[in-house]
Enzyme design. Sequence first.
Site, PDB file in Angstrom:
ATOM      1  N   GLY A 279      16.620  18.339 -34.761  1.00 20.03           N
ATOM      2  CA  GLY A 279      16.354  19.267 -33.656  1.00 20.03           C
ATOM      3  C   GLY A 279      15.422  18.668 -32.613  1.00 20.03           C
TER       4      GLY A 279
ATOM      5  CE1 TYR B 269      22.352  25.977 -28.329  1.00 17.83           C
ATOM      6  CE2 TYR B 269      24.500  25.821 -27.262  1.00 17.83           C
ATOM      7  CZ  TYR B 269      23.113  25.785 -27.195  1.00 17.83           C
ATOM      8  OH  TYR B 269      22.500  25.564 -25.984  1.00 17.83           O
TER       9      TYR B 269
ATOM     10  CD  GLU C 240      13.810  26.454 -28.558  1.00 17.89           C
ATOM     11  OE1 GLU C 240      14.393  25.720 -27.732  1.00 17.89           O
ATOM     12  OE2 GLU C 240      12.732  26.158 -29.092  1.00 17.89           O
TER      13      GLU C 240
ATOM     14  CB  SER D  89      18.574  12.025 -31.828  1.00 21.87           C
ATOM     15  OG  SER D  89      19.591  12.813 -32.399  1.00 21.87           O
ATOM     16  CB  SER D  90      22.792  13.890 -28.963  1.00 19.64           C
ATOM     17  OG  SER D  90      22.351  15.203 -28.827  1.00 19.64           O
TER      18      SER D  90
ATOM     19  CD  GLU E 150      24.899  16.977 -26.603  1.00 20.97           C
ATOM     20  OE1 GLU E 150      24.224  16.057 -26.094  1.00 20.97           O
ATOM     21  OE2 GLU E 150      24.605  17.520 -27.675  1.00 20.97           O
TER      22      GLU E 150
ATOM     23  CG  ASP F 119      18.122  19.674 -25.832  1.00 23.46           C
ATOM     24  OD1 ASP F 119      17.175  20.468 -25.796  1.00 23.46           O
ATOM     25  OD2 ASP F 119      19.096  19.793 -26.594  1.00 23.46           O
TER      26      ASP F 119
END
Length: 377
Positions: free
Chosen positions: A119, A219, A28, A122-123, A155, A167
């Site tokens: 989290g 972030y 992560e 979805s995007s 993004e 992702d």
Amino acid sequence: MKEAFRHIHGASPDGIWAAPGRVNLIGEHTDYNDGFALPIAIPQNTLVAARRRDDGRLRLHSAQGDGPVIDLDVADLNPGAVTTWGAYPAGVVWALREAGHEVGGADLHVDSTVPTGAGLSSSAALECAVALAYNDLYGLGLDAPTLARISQRAENGFAGVPCGVMDQMASACCTAGAALHLDIRAGTHEQVPFAPELEGLRLLVVDTRVKHDLGDGAYAALRAGCEQAARLLGVAALRDVSPTDLPSTHRVLPASLVPLVQHIVTENARVAESISHLRAGRVTELGPILSAGHASLRDDFRISCAESDLVVDTALAQGALGARMTGGGFGGSVIVLVDESRAQAVGAAVTAAFRSAGYRDPHLFPVSPASGARRIE
Ligand code: GLA
């Protein structure tokens, strides 16, 4: 899907494409540090029905958004021009054109079972489904990792979220029955067989329903902190710091950056360790690694929250093999690796713990590693 498309856009779609959400097993915040990650695709997908248009219009509709069709001119797509969910598909078209691909318009209808704000990416699912649809509609011949990079560019550059590529790589490149070993610097990915149910195990996702939003600046601040630490340590990225370097980092770094480095370095090691266990068929050995990853995100990276910690603590107290928050942090979802005989008890205990803490009921569901983006019709 086809019927809805016809109703909205007045003609049949040329095809239907699907791309999944993901959970990350381990690794992560390592992606923007040139490191390693190990995500799986989940069975929840975003579907995009699409038809090519040759008049340069991009017309977007979502079954979830329930709003009117968003009607755009592809020649006028610029960052900031779209601020709703439409920024993701519009961003993909913008990113393709920015990369020199001469794509035009399309009619799109989107429908998704990937929960938003949980989290679960979805995007990325939306971006990758649109990228794959465009790849086919315009005969671009791009491979899955390239489509993932285009999606990440959408993004970063269009929707304004400074995410890494994990992702999008997961959504574009995962396969059923495997986790995806990503080496971000090398740009490589490798399938690592992972089928917990064949070992009598379950991988549960617990959506804490604490809204997770990567756009809120936290972030970006973490990413900037990691990049600053790399500069001060004189390395290209924190991937280049080895565990044996850790004790000396506090001599060079401000105190606030030491734990960030500690997390990234130990997390990269946890990915390597997890992969060797999976390759040797020792799936249960993943449990303590997941829990150690959670402690590192909670104590060093400081991106957990009370609800995620409660899931982890309750699951472990009920005999789960391991548990950790997954994704960007500050809410979102937790994954729990548990023997199938304990799965129900763990789920019930987590829900009960949430109720007594006065939290909203979490959403719980089991997942198995599923397929990445593909054309379904
Ligand atoms: C989000 C980002 C990813 C990655 C994770 C943390 O999901 O989109 O690029 O940085 O957070 O691992």
